[in-house]
Design an enzyme around this catalytic site. Structure first.
Site, mmCIF file in Angstrom:
data_model
loop_
_atom_site.group_PDB
_atom_site.id
_atom_site.type_symbol
_atom_site.label_atom_id
_atom_site.label_comp_id
_atom_site.label_asym_id
_atom_site.label_seq_id
_atom_site.Cartn_x
_atom_site.Cartn_y
_atom_site.Cartn_z
ATOM 1 N N CYS A 87 -13.540 -23.271 11.280
ATOM 2 C CA CYS A 87 -13.549 -22.746 12.656
ATOM 3 C C CYS A 87 -12.885 -23.719 13.636
ATOM 4 C CB CYS A 87 -14.974 -22.429 13.109
ATOM 5 S SG CYS A 87 -15.811 -21.208 12.076
ATOM 6 N N ASN A 88 -11.909 -24.477 13.163
ATOM 7 C CA ASN A 88 -11.201 -25.435 14.017
ATOM 8 C C ASN A 88 -9.711 -25.327 13.710
ATOM 9 O OD1 ASN A 88 -10.271 -27.593 15.528
ATOM 10 N ND2 ASN A 88 -11.967 -28.942 14.948
#
Length: 537
Positions: A87-88
């Site tokens: 999620c980055n």
């Protein structure tokens, strides 16, 4: 109790620093690094670096080994890693050198967040991450490092048939005065251990179904089969044929072998129509419960029953007729993240499975009254993919393997195990529906579609294997050497076999898949496999 957060910070950082240092020193004999670590610090201070290591594993040529492959291998050692971009997306782009254009190309290639597409055009779409916490120990760090050494740096005493040459591997030792070692034992490669002597006995049920359509009708169906597929005849003019047919009435349970079998709208009739779930309704597979392979279901089409047997248990039967009455209990479960609806098969069969497996569980069956899972990929020549429904299978209606591919893998595994391995036992580990005898190993991966008798199949893609192939289907015992050997043999991939989809032709009689039928493949580039020349017989 633990001395406060400062103590926890020092403890977890010491583990991460030790692991980071050892990973940084692991090298192949050529001097090439085994891992590529992504970090904004040099792990010098816990004030600016958390107990997390983000990395990718490299092969001896410096190419990234996909994170999905690493995850599968880590599971053999009971190690849980996180993979992907976490999620980055920004950090992923920066450290992996992924441009905005690359992201668009990855999306066009079918890559989405959370999938297993770890490489696109040889470039990684994500990485692997390990982290340490309050309960982590030095032994945990060593277990992880031993996993890396065992899978990348163990020297092999025998030549690998699939590789032209072996690369001798080595590693640099950890200094004795390393602050994180605390006089613990130095790392040493984990030896490959054979869990047990492979058995030759067979417990697969085999059945012949004398069910053939009228010849006149059969001819009308054959006329409807694509004319683009032509037979391939090599090695003395022998055609490719079907050698074995297996169905698995209960998902993750033993195979039921037949010589011919009717085909339904979801694949082989009754293939994976039933599934064992735990008390929370979650699907149970051999990954969590290897003893499922000891449950032997067989189907009697005349009596309309499925008989289930297991050693030490009285046989129990289940009607093939669906329970569609008001008393039917509809339940919901998941198959590979897809929600499925089914009805419960009752207390009697639930008690049988619970007693055999030693835990509360139930048997459920997919019902034709509820909406079935639909295949999402477009299949050329099969019409709209949304019209193709699935049973409790993971990916596609059928799985096909080639004996030539199995035999090549058998040579590789036997060399590593240093003892003979039965071909039939290896075939069972790969749990295919259709086994064929093609002349060349892995040539099936070049096919776009095939015809078998009156049936036409679209090739959906390769089957990427998981730890289930490590389970002996006769005993339920594990041996992680099988997945490791497949990975080494196939050059960082764990593919073996291809997925097939089929839309049965609508007719007044059932389609039949039979052993001995000729297989007519068409290559991916739309060029037909050429028939033999006049000099071949």
């Amino acid at each position: 109790l633990v001395g406060g957060m400062e103590k926890i910070k020092q403890h977890t950082f010491a583990l991460a620093h030790y692991t980071y240092t050892v990973l940084s020193t692991l090298k192949y004999a050529s001097g090439a690094p085994v891992v590529r670590i992504y970090s904004d610090t040099d792990f010098s201070s816990p004030d600016i670096q958390g107990p997390i290591i983000n990395f990718n594993i490299l092969d001896e040529n410096g190419e990234v080994i996909g994170f999905s492959q690493v995850d599968k291998m880590a599971s053999l050692y009971n190690i849980h890693v996180r993979t992907g971009c976490f999620c980055n997306t920004g950090a992923c782009q920066m450290h992996l050198g992924i441009s905005n254009e690359d992201i668009q190309r990855n999306l066009q290639a079918g890559h989405v967040c959370g999938d297993d597409m770890d490489l696109v055009d040889g470039r990684p779409t994500g990485s692997v991450r390990i982290s340490f916490g309050y309960m982590s120990s030095f032994e945990d760090a060593q277990t992880f490092l031993k996993f890396i050494i065992a899978t990348r740096l163990s020297e092999l005493d025998t030549e690998i048939p699939f590789q032209s040459s072996l690369t001798k591997l080595t590693r640099e030792s950890v200094p004795d005065d390393h602050p994180s070692c605390n006089n613990a034992d130095k790392l040493s490669p984990v030896p490959y251990l054979l869990d047990r002597e492979l058995r030759n006995s067979s417990s697969v049920t085999k059945m012949t179904v004398n069910w053939q359509p009228p010849e006149a009708g059969a001819e009308s169906i054959r006329a409807a089969v694509s004319e683009t597929a032509v037979p391939t005849c090599r090695r003395g003019g022998k055609p490719i044929t079907v050698t074995n047919i297996y169905l698995y009435p209960i998902k993750s349970c033993s195979a039921f072998e037949v010589t011919e079998w009717p085909v339904g709208n979801q694949g082989l009739l009754y293939d994976r129509n039933w599934m064992v779930v735990n008390q929370n309704g979650v699907c149970m597979t051999q990954k969590q419960e290897p003893r499922l392979c000891l449950v032997n279901p067989s189907i009697d089409l005349k009596k309309r029953v499925m008989v289930i047997q297991a050693q030490g248990m009285d046989p129990i039967s289940v009607s093939l007729e669906e329970n569609t009455g008001k008393e039917a209990v509809i339940s919901e479960s998941k198959v590979c993240s897809h929600r499925v609806k089914a009805y419960d098969c009752g207390e009697r069969i639930a008690g049988w499975f619970s007693l055999f497996l030693g835990r509360p569980c139930r048997l459920i069956r997919q019902s034709s009254d509820v909406k079935n899972r639909l295949h999402q990929k477009n299949a050329k020549g099969l019409g709209s993919a949304t019209n193709i429904s699935l049973s409790f299978v993971n990916e596609a209606q059928y799985l096909l393997i080639n004996i030539a591919s199995i035999l090549q893998l058998k040579e590789h595994i036997s060399a590593r195990l240093e003892e003979p391995l039965e071909t039939v036992e290896l075939i069972r580990r790969f749990r295919a529906n259709i086994v064929i005898s093609a002349p060349e190993s892995f040539e099936e991966e070049e096919w776009a579609e095939i015809s078998i008798g009156a049936l036409r199949f679209q090739v959906v893609g390769p089957c990427s294997r998981c730890q289930v192939i490590c389970i002996d289907q006769q005993s339920g015992e594990r041996n992680k050497e099988f997945l490791q050997s497949l990975s080494a043999a196939r050059g960082r991939k764990t593919n073996l076999g291809i997925y097939l989809m089929n839309q049965p032709l609508h007719s007044s009689f059932p389609d039949i898949l039979s052993v001995g039928s000729q297989v007519l493949p068409v290559l991916k580039d739309n060029t037909e496999i050429q028939p033999p020349t006049s000099s071949e017989e």
